[in-house]
Design a protein around this motif. Structure first.
Motif, PDB file in Angstrom:
ATOM      1  N   LEU A  74       0.831  -1.204   0.000  1.00 28.47           N
ATOM      2  CA  LEU A  74       0.000   0.000   0.000  1.00 28.47           C
ATOM      3  C   LEU A  74       0.862   1.248   0.000  1.00 28.47           C
ATOM      4  N   ASP A  87      -6.366   1.037  -4.421  1.00 29.47           N
ATOM      5  CA  ASP A  87      -7.695   0.577  -4.009  1.00 29.47           C
ATOM      6  C   ASP A  87      -7.735  -0.943  -3.850  1.00 29.47           C
ATOM      7  N   TYR A  90      -5.885  -1.843  -0.621  1.00 33.77           N
ATOM      8  CA  TYR A  90      -6.671  -1.423   0.546  1.00 33.77           C
ATOM      9  C   TYR A  90      -7.830  -2.385   0.781  1.00 33.77           C
ATOM     10  N   LYS A  94      -8.842  -4.627   4.004  1.00 33.79           N
ATOM     11  CA  LYS A  94     -10.180  -4.598   4.598  1.00 33.79           C
ATOM     12  C   LYS A  94     -10.702  -6.013   4.834  1.00 33.79           C
ATOM     13  N   TYR A 112      -1.739   4.059   8.106  1.00 34.30           N
ATOM     14  CA  TYR A 112      -1.868   3.914   6.653  1.00 34.30           C
ATOM     15  C   TYR A 112      -3.305   4.143   6.200  1.00 34.30           C
ATOM     16  N   LYS A 113      -4.257   3.821   7.039  1.00 36.20           N
ATOM     17  CA  LYS A 113      -5.660   4.138   6.720  1.00 36.20           C
ATOM     18  C   LYS A 113      -5.823   5.657   6.617  1.00 36.20           C
ATOM     19  N   TYR A 116      -4.354   6.742   3.373  1.00 38.40           N
ATOM     20  CA  TYR A 116      -5.236   6.340   2.273  1.00 38.40           C
ATOM     21  C   TYR A 116      -6.394   7.324   2.133  1.00 38.40           C
TER      22      TYR A 116
END
Length: 410
Positions: A74, A87, A90, A94, A112-113, A116
Motif C-alpha cells: 500500500l 484501491d 486497501y 479490509k 496507513y488508513k 489512504y
C-alpha cells in the motif's frame, strides 16, 4: 501475533465460555491471564487452545506476514501514485482487518488508513481518523510518531494551510537523517515551499526528490516533480531550465497518455512562453490546453483569459473580445470575481480606454492588492497606469505607481 487477544476474540465469537475452552488444557484462571496477556503461555498450551477453536497457528502467522506485505504494498502504491492498485491493496487489507488488532501492526494499519483517506481526498473521514490516532499517539513507536506528524502535514497541505505544514516538515527534516529522507517527503517539502512562493527552496528540494524518483523509475512522480520545478523555474526567470522541464513533460505525458496532466502542462508552457515574450508560441500552447479542457471549470477560465489577453496584445481585438466576453459570462457562472473584473477591464479598454483606466485604478488593482494576487498581474497594471499618468504630465501619480513596482526605491 497477540495470541491472547486472538483467543478471546474467537472464543467470544463462537459463544464458548472460558470453562468450555480451558477444559482439559489449562485452568480457567490461567486462560483468563492468557487472554488478558498478563501471563505468557507456552507454545503447546496456545496450540491446544487454538486447535479447540479450530484455528491454525501456522495460518495466523501467515496472515500476520500477509498484513506486513500488504502494508508495504500500500505504501509503495501511494508513493508511485498507482490509483487502481492502491484501491485493490486497501480492499485486501479490509478483508482481513478483523485480524489486524491482534497483530503487531495495529497502529501502522491505522496510520496507513489515514494516509489512504488523504490520498482519496476524503477529508471528513481523514479528520476523524486523525483525531482517533491523536488519542493513541502516546503508544506510538518513534517511526509511527514520525508517520503521524508527516501525514498531518499532508493533511494541512491538502487544506491549503501551507505555513503550518511547512513548520511540521521543517522539524521532521531537522530531526531525521537527511540521507534517508524519501522522495515523497522531499516532494511534499518542495510543494509547500512552492506554495509559499519560496522558489529557491522549492527548486532545491524538488531536484532532490526528482533524483530519487528517477532512481526508482517512479514515472508519475517524475512528471509531478518536473511540473513543480518548471513552474518554479518560470517564477525565478530561469527560462531555459523551465522550458526543458516542460518539453520533457510534454513528451512523456503524451507517451504515458496522462491526459489529465496535459492541459496543465500546455498551460504552464504557454505561461512560460508569454513571459519570454514569445506570444505566438504562448498562444499555441494555451490553445492546445484549452482544447483538452471541459468548459465549466476554473482552469478553463484561466486559460481562456490568457488567450484573450494575448489576442489583445496582438491587437486582434475581435478575437480578444470574443474570448473575454466568454470569460465574463463564465466567471459570473462560476462566481469568480477576479476574472470578471479583469475581463470587464479589457472589454472596457477596447471600447473606452480612459474609463477603463479609471476602472482599473478604482476596482481591479484594489481587489488584486487585497487578495495578494501574483505580482506579475499587478506589475503590468501599475506600469499601465504609470505610463498613462506620465503621458498626461501627472508625474507624481506616475511615480506613485512605479514605486509600487520597485518597492519605493525611486
Amino acid at each position: 501475533m497477540e495470541f491472547g487477544a486472538l483467543i478471546k476474540f474467537y472464543r467470544t465469537q463462537k459463544g464458548m465460555t472460558q470453562t468450555e475452552l480451558a477444559k482439559g488444557i489449562c485452568s480457567v484462571p490461567h486462560l483468563s491471564k492468557i487472554e488478558n496477556n498478563s501471563k505468557e503461555a507456552n507454545e503447546e498450551t496456545i496450540s491446544l487452545l487454538l486447535e479447540r477453536l479450530r484455528i491454525s497457528i501456522e495460518e495466523m502467522e501467515e496472515k500476520e506476514e500477509q498484513i506486513k506485505i500488504l502494508f508495504r504494498e500500500l505504501n509503495g502504491n501511494i508513493n508511485f501514485y498507482l490509483k487502481d492498485e492502491i484501491d485493490e491493496t486497501y480492499q485486501k487489507l479490509k478483508n482481513i482487518e478483523h485480524l489486524i488488532p491482534f497483530s503487531k501492526h495495529f497502529y501502522i494499519c491505522e496510520l496507513y488508513k489515514y494516509r489512504y483517506l488523504l490520498f482519496k481526498g476524503l477529508f471528513e473521514e481523514a479528520a476523524a481518523q486523525r483525531d482517533l490516532l491523536y488519542k493513541q499517539k502516546k503508544n506510538f513507536s518513534q517511526h509511527e510518531n514520525y508517520l503521524f506528524r508527516y501525514y498531518n502535514a499532508i493533511f494541512l497541505i491538502l487544506k491549503g494551510q501551507y505555513k503550518n505544514a511547512d513548520d511540521i516538515l521543517d522539524t521532521l527534516y531537522t530531526e531525521t537523517d537527511h540521507e534517508t529522507t524519501s522522495g515523497e517527503f522531499l516532494y511534499h517539502r518542495a510543494l509547500v515551499k512552492s506554495s509559499l512562493e519560496q522558489t529557491g527552496h522549492a527548486i532545491h528540494f524538488g531536484k532532490m526528490a526528482l533524483q530519487i524518483f528517477m532512481n526508482q523509475h517512479n514515472f508519475l512522480r517524475i512528471l509531478h516533480t518536473l511540473m513543480m520545478l518548471g513552474i518554479n523555474y518560470t517564477q525565478s526567470n530561469i527560462y531555459e531550465e523551465a522550458e526543458g522541464c516542460f518539453q520533457h513533460l510534454i513528451r512523456n505525458a503524451e507517451l504515458l497518455k496522462e491526459e489529465k496532466m496535459l492541459p496543465q502542462i500546455y498551460h504552464n508552457m504557454g505561461f512560460l512562453q508569454n513571459k519570454m515574450k514569445n506570444v505566438k508560441e504562448a498562444l499555441y500552447y494555451y490553445e492546445k490546453s484549452l482544447a483538452l479542457q471541459p468548459n465549466l471549470n476554473q482552469h478553463y477560465l484561466v486559460t481562456l483569459y490568457s488567450i484573450g489577453v494575448i489576442h489583445y496584445s496582438l491587437q486582434s481585438f475581435e478575437k480578444a473580445k470574443e474570448c473575454l466576453q466568454e470569460v465574463n459570462s463564465l466567471s459570473k457562472e462560476l462566481g469568480n470575481k477576479k476574472y470578471r473584473l479583469l475581463a470587464d477591464f479589457y472589454l472596457l479598454h477596447m471600447a473606452t480606454p480612459l474609463k477603463a483606466l479609471k476602472y482599473l485604478e478604482a476596482k481591479v488593482i484594489p481587489f488584486l492588492e487585497e487578495a495578494n494576487e501574483h505580482s506579475d498581474d499587478l506589475t503590468r497594471f501599475y506600469k499601465m497606469l504609470s505610463d498613462h499618468y506620465n503621458e498626461n504630465g501627472m508625474v507624481n501619480e506616475a511615480i506613485k505607481n512605479l514605486n509600487k513596482i520597485t518597492g519605493g526605491l525611486l
